[in-house]
Design an enzyme around this catalytic site. Structure first.
Site, mmCIF file in Angstrom:
data_model
loop_
_atom_site.group_PDB
_atom_site.id
_atom_site.type_symbol
_atom_site.label_atom_id
_atom_site.label_comp_id
_atom_site.label_asym_id
_atom_site.label_seq_id
_atom_site.Cartn_x
_atom_site.Cartn_y
_atom_site.Cartn_z
ATOM 1 N N ARG A 103 0.852 -1.194 0.000
ATOM 2 C CA ARG A 103 0.000 0.000 0.000
ATOM 3 C C ARG A 103 0.878 1.231 0.000
ATOM 4 O O ARG A 103 1.730 1.369 0.874
ATOM 5 C CB ARG A 103 -0.832 0.047 1.287
ATOM 6 C CG ARG A 103 -2.062 -0.740 1.252
ATOM 7 C CD ARG A 103 -3.058 -0.304 2.281
ATOM 8 N NE ARG A 103 -2.580 0.073 3.594
ATOM 9 C CZ ARG A 103 -3.375 0.453 4.574
ATOM 10 N NH1 ARG A 103 -4.684 0.521 4.374
ATOM 11 N NH2 ARG A 103 -2.910 0.766 5.756
ATOM 12 N N THR A 107 -1.241 7.464 -0.623
ATOM 13 C CA THR A 107 -2.535 7.354 -1.323
ATOM 14 C C THR A 107 -3.367 6.186 -0.793
ATOM 15 O O THR A 107 -4.571 6.115 -1.067
ATOM 16 C CB THR A 107 -2.307 7.118 -2.820
ATOM 17 O OG1 THR A 107 -1.627 5.850 -2.976
ATOM 18 C CG2 THR A 107 -1.447 8.211 -3.432
ATOM 19 N N ASP A 199 0.151 -3.459 12.409
ATOM 20 C CA ASP A 199 0.644 -3.823 11.075
ATOM 21 C C ASP A 199 0.947 -5.322 11.029
ATOM 22 O O ASP A 199 1.890 -5.793 11.669
ATOM 23 C CB ASP A 199 1.907 -2.996 10.757
ATOM 24 C CG ASP A 199 2.324 -3.171 9.301
ATOM 25 O OD1 ASP A 199 2.569 -4.329 8.885
ATOM 26 O OD2 ASP A 199 2.402 -2.164 8.584
ATOM 27 N N ASP A 202 4.553 -6.261 9.735
ATOM 28 C CA ASP A 202 5.608 -5.932 10.706
ATOM 29 C C ASP A 202 5.557 -6.856 11.924
ATOM 30 O O ASP A 202 6.596 -7.294 12.431
ATOM 31 C CB ASP A 202 5.456 -4.475 11.174
ATOM 32 C CG ASP A 202 5.974 -3.489 10.132
ATOM 33 O OD1 ASP A 202 6.681 -3.922 9.203
ATOM 34 O OD2 ASP A 202 5.662 -2.295 10.261
#
Ligand code: PRP
Ligand code: URA
Length: 208
Positions: A103, A107, A199, A202
């Site tokens: 991603r 944006t 995340d 991560d």
């Protein structure tokens, strides 16, 4: 929300709570991703086609069942990788086709960086694997790729979703069923699922 399956299984709820916990280590996180993925896949595959096959047991012959269609697992890199092992354990003959998307932080749109699909489809059914359905951009883009490839049947298997992602999927791919361990409240201003788990990439890979 037809076509959207949100698990209410106690084992999933228990493991998902541990997965969300900020104190869960990457090792434990990976283990939980693997386990919940297997449980979700069990739920997502109740309608796979089987055909009769003869089998000889120590006691005699009987007609059993064999999966009919060739299945492809399509993890979205990176975070989907951690789901593969759990799903593959249930269907060891599945092919695994990786799609690399990240991603764009500004944006929130998906950017494709890896795709080695051969010209003609080699599988009949694809399970798209990604723990997070946030804006839905990555899942929609992956399914666009699989449809262009020519796959006739696609299912999305994830862990956590946001209403925004579910809505985008339903607008773009209404016939693709979505299986999630839970659908959370909303996305925050930087596109993270709240309360979510942070995340997913991560936390699995110990980065960030
Ligand atoms: C995460 C996640 C999904 C995507 C979901 O990947 O694994 O692929 O975000 O967001 P979306 O629904 O808004 O598209 P990320 O881009 O962080 O890459 P990573 O898996 O490599 O960490
Ligand atoms: N990707 C993640 O890993 N987590 C989110 O909450 C949203 C997208």
């Amino acid at each position: 929300m037809s076509n959207v399956f949100e698990s209410n299984h106690p084992l999933v709820a228990h493991k998902l709570t541990k997965l969300r916990d900020v104190n869960t280590s990457p090792k434990k996180f990976r283990e939980l991703v693997r386990e919940i993925s297997a449980l979700m896949t069990y739920e997502a595959t109740t309608d796979l086609a089987v055909h009769p096959i003869e089998v000889t047991t120590p006691m005699g012959d009987m007609t059993g069942s064999e999966l009919t269609d060739k299945i492809g697992l399509v993890p979205i890199l990176r975070a989907g990788l951690g789901m593969v092992e759990g799903v593959w354990g249930l269907m060891p003959n599945a092919e695994v086709w990786h799609i690399g998307l990240y991603r764009d932080e500004r944006t929130l749109k998906p950017v494709e960086y890896y795709n080695k699909l051969p010209v003609a489809p080699t599988v009949k059914v694809c399970l798209v694997l990604d723990p997070m359905l946030a804006t839905g951009g990555s899942a929609v883009a992956t399914i666009d790729v699989l449809k262009r490839w020519g796959v006739s049947r696609i299912k999305f298997v994830g862990l956590l979703g946001a209403p925004e992602g579910v809505k985008l999927m339903q607008a773009n791919h209404p016939e693709v069923p979505i299986y999630l361990a839970a659908i959370d409240s909303h996305l925050n201003e930087i596109g993270y699922i709240v309360p979510g788990l942070g995340d997913a990439g991560d936390r699995q890979f110990g980065t960030g």
